[in-house]
Enzyme design. Structure first.
Site, short mmCIF file in Angstrom:
data_model
loop_
_atom_site.label_atom_id
_atom_site.label_comp_id
_atom_site.label_asym_id
_atom_site.label_seq_id
_atom_site.Cartn_x
_atom_site.Cartn_y
_atom_site.Cartn_z
N GLU A 95 -39.04 49.12 67.24
CA GLU A 95 -38.92 50.60 68.11
C GLU A 95 -37.52 50.79 68.54
O GLU A 95 -36.65 49.78 68.90
CB GLU A 95 -39.67 50.63 69.11
N CYS A 108 -32.50 53.57 73.72
CA CYS A 108 -33.12 52.40 74.07
C CYS A 108 -33.35 51.53 72.74
O CYS A 108 -33.85 51.66 71.83
CB CYS A 108 -34.49 52.55 74.62
N CYS A 115 -41.72 39.24 71.50
CA CYS A 115 -41.13 38.75 72.60
C CYS A 115 -41.73 37.44 72.95
O CYS A 115 -42.96 37.36 73.07
CB CYS A 115 -41.08 39.66 73.86
N CYS A 119 -44.63 38.58 79.79
CA CYS A 119 -45.09 39.38 81.04
C CYS A 119 -46.33 40.01 80.75
O CYS A 119 -46.45 40.67 79.88
CB CYS A 119 -43.99 40.54 81.30
N CYS A 122 -47.04 43.54 79.72
CA CYS A 122 -46.30 44.52 78.58
C CYS A 122 -46.98 44.02 77.26
O CYS A 122 -47.24 43.11 77.05
CB CYS A 122 -44.69 43.44 78.64
N GLY A 162 -38.39 43.11 73.17
CA GLY A 162 -37.72 41.71 73.08
C GLY A 162 -37.01 41.42 74.48
O GLY A 162 -36.92 42.52 75.45
N GLU A 163 -36.44 40.45 74.55
CA GLU A 163 -35.78 39.74 75.85
C GLU A 163 -34.21 39.47 75.41
O GLU A 163 -33.91 38.63 74.72
CB GLU A 163 -36.31 38.73 76.58
N ASN A 219 -39.95 43.33 89.52
CA ASN A 219 -41.48 43.48 89.42
C ASN A 219 -42.00 42.98 90.58
O ASN A 219 -43.43 43.06 90.62
CB ASN A 219 -41.92 43.08 87.96
N CYS A 337 -43.69 50.13 75.90
CA CYS A 337 -42.66 49.94 74.72
C CYS A 337 -43.60 48.91 73.64
O CYS A 337 -44.44 48.37 74.35
CB CYS A 337 -41.59 49.02 75.03
N1 SAH Z 1 -37.30 42.04 78.43
C1 SAH Z 1 -36.42 42.90 79.45
C2 SAH Z 1 -36.38 44.12 78.33
C3 SAH Z 1 -37.53 45.01 77.81
S1 SAH Z 1 -38.78 45.90 78.67
C4 SAH Z 1 -37.20 42.99 80.42
O1 SAH Z 1 -37.92 42.45 80.98
O2 SAH Z 1 -36.24 43.65 81.17
C5 SAH Z 1 -38.13 46.95 79.36
C6 SAH Z 1 -38.77 47.42 80.97
O3 SAH Z 1 -40.01 47.87 80.71
C7 SAH Z 1 -38.78 46.37 81.88
O4 SAH Z 1 -38.42 46.46 83.30
C8 SAH Z 1 -40.29 45.89 81.99
O5 SAH Z 1 -40.57 45.30 83.17
C9 SAH Z 1 -40.83 47.18 81.85
N2 SAH Z 1 -42.18 47.45 81.06
C10 SAH Z 1 -42.68 46.61 80.02
N3 SAH Z 1 -44.16 47.08 80.14
C11 SAH Z 1 -44.28 47.99 80.89
C12 SAH Z 1 -45.35 48.63 81.14
N4 SAH Z 1 -46.51 48.56 80.43
N5 SAH Z 1 -45.06 49.84 82.12
C13 SAH Z 1 -44.24 50.14 82.56
N6 SAH Z 1 -42.96 49.19 82.39
C14 SAH Z 1 -43.10 48.25 81.53
#
Ligand code: SAH
Length: 359
Positions: A95, A108, A115, A119, A122, A162-163, A219, A337
């Site tokens: 995406e 983005c 990933c 988390c 996510c 992804g990270e 977070n 995402c």
């Molecule tokens: N892996 C990287 C980038 C991808 S996620 C990172 O962790 O930063 C991009 C952002 O979206 C991160 O801040 C993550 O904490 C947030 N995110 C992921 N899932 C989410 C969700 N369900 N609702 C809101 N934010 C979310």
């Protein structure tokens, strides 16, 4: 028999192009021309470059591919945010989201298929990691954006699937390519790597002086909560993360770190959380992006009420921290995402099911 897949031309940076010119015994000035054509103007008709040596043209045509991923879904929100699902050469889907802001377009970008970081809140994490994306595949996402918009986005955030710091080499190459003066020449301030907190890789960014900005998905403000929602915290606990963040801010005096904070009802949304977050943000001079949780099927978290979100933000603002609530643009098209990918795969699975029922 399968045609052998040629390497992508978009995997070549300026140094690579100069080396090819050198090996073909043509002037390195032609490397500049290729950079300009492809990465500054987003045009692929190399044959129309003035005074371009046939030898180099043939070499590039024979040995590299100008293929772009196919767009298999494009969902557009009312605010013109576009969420694109692209199919890579090996049929893996990623995406990328185009987000219009006041006077510039932000893209983005995804850095991996899936990933590995896990988390809990996510959606991308639920599928695990399939593979890293190459620098060329990240470049392809930008070139597809150019095809879609007619111009290059001027702001890039690595906040897709992804990270990015788990795929350091390719992400670093990509960052250097988009900021290169002969390419899109993006300002390093406008290219942001967002990380869940891979501490050694942040030190590496510092050592390499990578030309980009940093966002950290904090977070949570205690190890107890962070351990529960981000397993990476057990490996790199908060104190180590905050230490490298301090070093980063200290070493690059003009650089700031953006703090991202996913707000989860009943988990990290109390006034005590807000106070601790205030202290951290003030000590780093950071802005905070509050991301109210975007729910998805099967998730055990919920989004806090609008009142709680406002209280959390107002507390930070009143305490002198710039805090912005980021409602994921185009909520109707893009929950978290990874959502579009899941939707499309779900539809494909349903279709298959229907077909197998009727046959
Ligand atoms: N892996 C990287 C980038 C991808 S996620 C990172 O962790 O930063 C991009 C952002 O979206 C991160 O801040 C993550 O904490 C947030 N995110 C992921 N899932 C989410 C969700 N369900 N609702 C809101 N934010 C979310």
């Amino acid at each position: 028999m399968h045609k052998p897949i040629k390497p992508s031309l978009f995997s070549l940076d300026y140094q690579d192009l100069i080396q090819i010119c050198d090996e073909l015994d043509v002037s390195p000035v032609h490397a500049k021309k290729v950079m300009g054509k492809v990465f500054r103007y987003g045009a692929f008709d190399l044959e129309n470059i003035p005074d371009f040596p046939k030898k180099l043209l043939h070499w590039l045509q024979e040995n590299t591919s100008l293929d772009l991923p196919e767009i298999i879904a494009n969902q557009q929100a009312e605010d013109s945010t576009q969420k694109l699902l692209m199919r890579m050469a090996d049929n893996k889907d990623v995406e990328s989201v185009l987000i219009p802001a006041e006077n510039r377009m932000t893209q983005c970008i995804s850095s991996q298929v899936g990933c590995a970081i896990g988390c809990e809140f996510c959606l991308t994490a639920t599928a695990g990691l399939t593979r890293n994306l190459t620098a060329a595949e990240m470049m392809q996402q930008v070139l597809v954006a150019h095809r879609t918009l007619g111009y290059f986005p001027r702001n890039i955030v690595m906040m897709g699937m992804g990270e990015p710091l788990h795929n350091y080499e390719h992400v670093a190459k990509f960052v250097r390519m988009v900021t290169h003066e002969l390419s899109m020449a993006l300002s390093p301030r406008r290219v942001t790597i967002s990380t869940a907190g891979l501490v050694p890789a942040i030190y590496r960014m510092l050592d390499d002086d990578l030309p980009c900005s940093l966002a950290v998905s904090l977070n949570a403000t205690t190890n107890e909560v962070r351990n529960k929602i981000m397993p990476i915290n057990q490996k790199y606990p908060l104190e180590d993360l905050l230490e490298v963040m301090k070093k980063y801010v200290g070493q690059r005096s003009k650089k700031r770190i953006l703090i991202e904070y996913v707000l989860l009802a009943g988990i990290n949304d109390t006034m005590d959380d807000a106070k601790r977050l205030r202290d951290i943000a003030l000590s780093l001079g950071s802005t905070v992006n509050i991301l109210p949780f975007n729910p998805f099927m099967g998730s055990r978290f919920t989004r806090p009420s609008d009142e709680v979100i406002d209280m959390f933000r107002n507390y930070l603002n009143d305490a002198g921290v710039v805090a912005v609530v980021r409602i994921s643009k185009g909520r109707e098209i893009s929950a978290a995402c990874g959502q579009l990918k899941t939707e499309v795969n779900q539809r494909a699975a349903n279709l298959k099911l229907q077909r197998s029922k009727t046959s």
